[in-house]
Design an enzyme around this catalytic site. Structure first.
Site, PDB file in Angstrom:
ATOM      1  N   ASP A   8       0.797  -1.242   0.000  1.00  0.00           N
ATOM      2  CA  ASP A   8       0.000   0.000   0.000  1.00  0.00           C
ATOM      3  C   ASP A   8       0.829   1.292   0.000  1.00  0.00           C
ATOM      4  O   ASP A   8       0.536   2.218   0.776  1.00  0.00           O
ATOM      5  CB  ASP A   8      -0.961   0.007   1.201  1.00  0.00           C
ATOM      6  CG  ASP A   8      -1.965  -1.141   1.166  1.00  0.00           C
ATOM      7  OD1 ASP A   8      -1.887  -1.984   0.255  1.00  0.00           O
ATOM      8  OD2 ASP A   8      -2.830  -1.207   2.063  1.00  0.00           O
ATOM      9  N   ASP A  46      -4.559  -0.781  -1.834  1.00  0.00           N
ATOM     10  CA  ASP A  46      -5.856  -0.565  -1.194  1.00  0.00           C
ATOM     11  C   ASP A  46      -6.736   0.082  -2.275  1.00  0.00           C
ATOM     12  O   ASP A  46      -6.360   1.115  -2.851  1.00  0.00           O
ATOM     13  CB  ASP A  46      -5.644   0.366   0.018  1.00  0.00           C
ATOM     14  CG  ASP A  46      -6.593   0.087   1.171  1.00  0.00           C
ATOM     15  OD1 ASP A  46      -6.942  -1.091   1.400  1.00  0.00           O
ATOM     16  OD2 ASP A  46      -6.991   1.051   1.862  1.00  0.00           O
ATOM     17  N   HIS A  48     -10.622   0.826  -2.832  1.00  0.00           N
ATOM     18  CA  HIS A  48     -11.995   0.795  -2.328  1.00  0.00           C
ATOM     19  C   HIS A  48     -12.982   1.436  -3.298  1.00  0.00           C
ATOM     20  O   HIS A  48     -12.683   2.477  -3.902  1.00  0.00           O
ATOM     21  CB  HIS A  48     -12.093   1.573  -1.014  1.00  0.00           C
ATOM     22  CG  HIS A  48     -11.261   1.031   0.107  1.00  0.00           C
ATOM     23  ND1 HIS A  48     -11.327  -0.277   0.533  1.00  0.00           N
ATOM     24  CD2 HIS A  48     -10.353   1.633   0.930  1.00  0.00           C
ATOM     25  CE1 HIS A  48     -10.496  -0.447   1.549  1.00  0.00           C
ATOM     26  NE2 HIS A  48      -9.877   0.685   1.811  1.00  0.00           N
ATOM     27  N   HIS A  81     -10.653   7.067   1.638  1.00  0.00           N
ATOM     28  CA  HIS A  81      -9.268   6.939   1.157  1.00  0.00           C
ATOM     29  C   HIS A  81      -9.181   5.858   0.080  1.00  0.00           C
ATOM     30  O   HIS A  81     -10.004   4.947   0.038  1.00  0.00           O
ATOM     31  CB  HIS A  81      -8.322   6.566   2.316  1.00  0.00           C
ATOM     32  CG  HIS A  81      -8.587   5.200   2.882  1.00  0.00           C
ATOM     33  ND1 HIS A  81      -9.598   4.958   3.784  1.00  0.00           N
ATOM     34  CD2 HIS A  81      -7.994   4.005   2.645  1.00  0.00           C
ATOM     35  CE1 HIS A  81      -9.607   3.667   4.079  1.00  0.00           C
ATOM     36  NE2 HIS A  81      -8.656   3.057   3.402  1.00  0.00           N
ATOM     37  N   LYS A 106      -7.021  -4.822  -3.121  1.00  0.00           N
ATOM     38  CA  LYS A 106      -7.758  -5.379  -1.977  1.00  0.00           C
ATOM     39  C   LYS A 106      -8.708  -4.332  -1.417  1.00  0.00           C
ATOM     40  O   LYS A 106      -8.540  -3.129  -1.663  1.00  0.00           O
ATOM     41  CB  LYS A 106      -6.782  -5.855  -0.897  1.00  0.00           C
ATOM     42  CG  LYS A 106      -5.942  -4.727  -0.332  1.00  0.00           C
ATOM     43  CD  LYS A 106      -4.909  -5.260   0.635  1.00  0.00           C
ATOM     44  CE  LYS A 106      -4.109  -4.140   1.238  1.00  0.00           C
ATOM     45  NZ  LYS A 106      -4.911  -3.200   2.034  1.00  0.00           N
ATOM     46  N   CYS A 151      -2.072  -2.807   7.553  1.00  0.00           N
ATOM     47  CA  CYS A 151      -1.941  -3.693   6.399  1.00  0.00           C
ATOM     48  C   CYS A 151      -0.643  -4.500   6.408  1.00  0.00           C
ATOM     49  O   CYS A 151      -0.638  -5.660   5.990  1.00  0.00           O
ATOM     50  CB  CYS A 151      -2.142  -2.910   5.121  1.00  0.00           C
ATOM     51  SG  CYS A 151      -3.863  -2.344   5.022  1.00  0.00           S
TER      52      CYS A 151
HETATM   53  C1  VGL Z   1      -4.791   0.689   5.689  1.00  0.00           C
HETATM   54  C2  VGL Z   1      -6.386   1.530   7.093  1.00  0.00           C
HETATM   55  C3  VGL Z   1      -7.345   1.426   6.111  1.00  0.00           C
HETATM   56  C4  VGL Z   1      -3.350   0.296   5.478  1.00  0.00           C
HETATM   57  C5  VGL Z   1      -5.720   0.560   4.694  1.00  0.00           C
HETATM   58  O1  VGL Z   1      -2.894   0.243   4.307  1.00  0.00           O
HETATM   59  O2  VGL Z   1      -2.646   0.031   6.484  1.00  0.00           O
HETATM   60  N1  VGL Z   1      -5.119   1.158   6.880  1.00  0.00           N
HETATM   61  N2  VGL Z   1      -6.997   0.940   4.920  1.00  0.00           N
HETATM   62 ZN    ZN Z   2      -8.386   1.003   3.337  1.00  0.00          ZN
END
Ligand code: VGL
Ligand code: ZN
Length: 204
Positions: A8, A46, A48, A81, A106, A151
């Site tokens: 990420d 990440d 979404h 995010h 993901k 993550c």
């Molecule tokens: C993450 C919070 C929400 C991460 C991803 O990449 O650690 N943290 N989504």
């Molecule tokens: Zn996230």
């Protein structure tokens, strides 16, 4: 085969982004140098949908940082995010991409979050990462990226539980530290699962 997993390293987790991780940008040069030591390099992203249930904005009356039940699982509410196809979801502009063999998105199901690069938080669906590693005869993974206490931690614990020799390159990670001590706690939990915590100097 020993694979590098870049977790990420996306604009929204970098200072100035929607879910900024302190010093998140400082890991990018390390993430680039580390790539020279690996033949197989994988990035997670990440990714979404706008209506994701982990966004406080999608839970009327709820605030960022509150914990709700999302389909039976405790869910921390985050700022909006890493929305698919937005600049915040893009990889950091300085991240070297030409040697990355595969990207695993993901968190695409609005009903469940996915911190790990392997499974959603309910361990119901997998991303295909475990199968991909097995097909490439990977027996060891080294992990770096964002965020140490989310993550990175969940990816490392799943990797160790799946039977991969698992290292976390801790100086190439940064954490959210929502509560003081969260990063230390994450390191403890990873060690308890058999994850080795190493420094980039051991790899470079
Ligand atoms: C993450 C919070 C929400 C991460 C991803 O990449 O650690 N943290 N989504
Ligand atoms: Zn996230």
């Amino acid at each position: 085969m020993h694979a590098l997993l870049l977790i990420d390293i996306q604009n929204d987790f970098i200072p100035g982004g929607a879910l900024a991780v302190k010093e998140g940008d400082q890991i990018v040069p390390l993430a680039n140098s580390l790539q020279k030591s690996f033949k197989l390099i994988i990035a997670t992203q990440d990714w979404h949908p706008q209506n994701h249930g982990s966004f406080a904005a999608n839970q009327p009356g709820k605030n960022i940082g509150e914990i709700i039940l999302l389909n039976g699982l405790d869910q921390i509410l985050w700022p909006v995010h890493c929305v698919q196809n937005t600049p915040g979801a893009a990889f950091h502009p300085n991240l070297k991409m030409d040697k990355i063999n595969r990207i695993f998105p993901k968190g695409t199901d609005p009903e469940i979050d996915s911190y790990s690069g392997f499974f959603d938080n309910g361990h119901k669906k997998d991303t295909g990462l475990a199968k991909y590693l097995q097909q490439n005869e990977v027996n060891e993974v080294s992990i770096c990226g964002l965020a140490t206490d989310y993550c990175v931690k969940y990816t490392a614990i799943d990797a160790a539980n799946l039977g991969f020799k698992t290292n976390v390159i801790i100086d190439a990670c940064r954490g959210v530290e929502l509560n003081p001590g969260d990063i230390e706690k994450a390191i403890r939990e990873m060690k308890e699962t058999g994850v080795q915590i190493i420094e980039s100097s051991a790899v470079l």
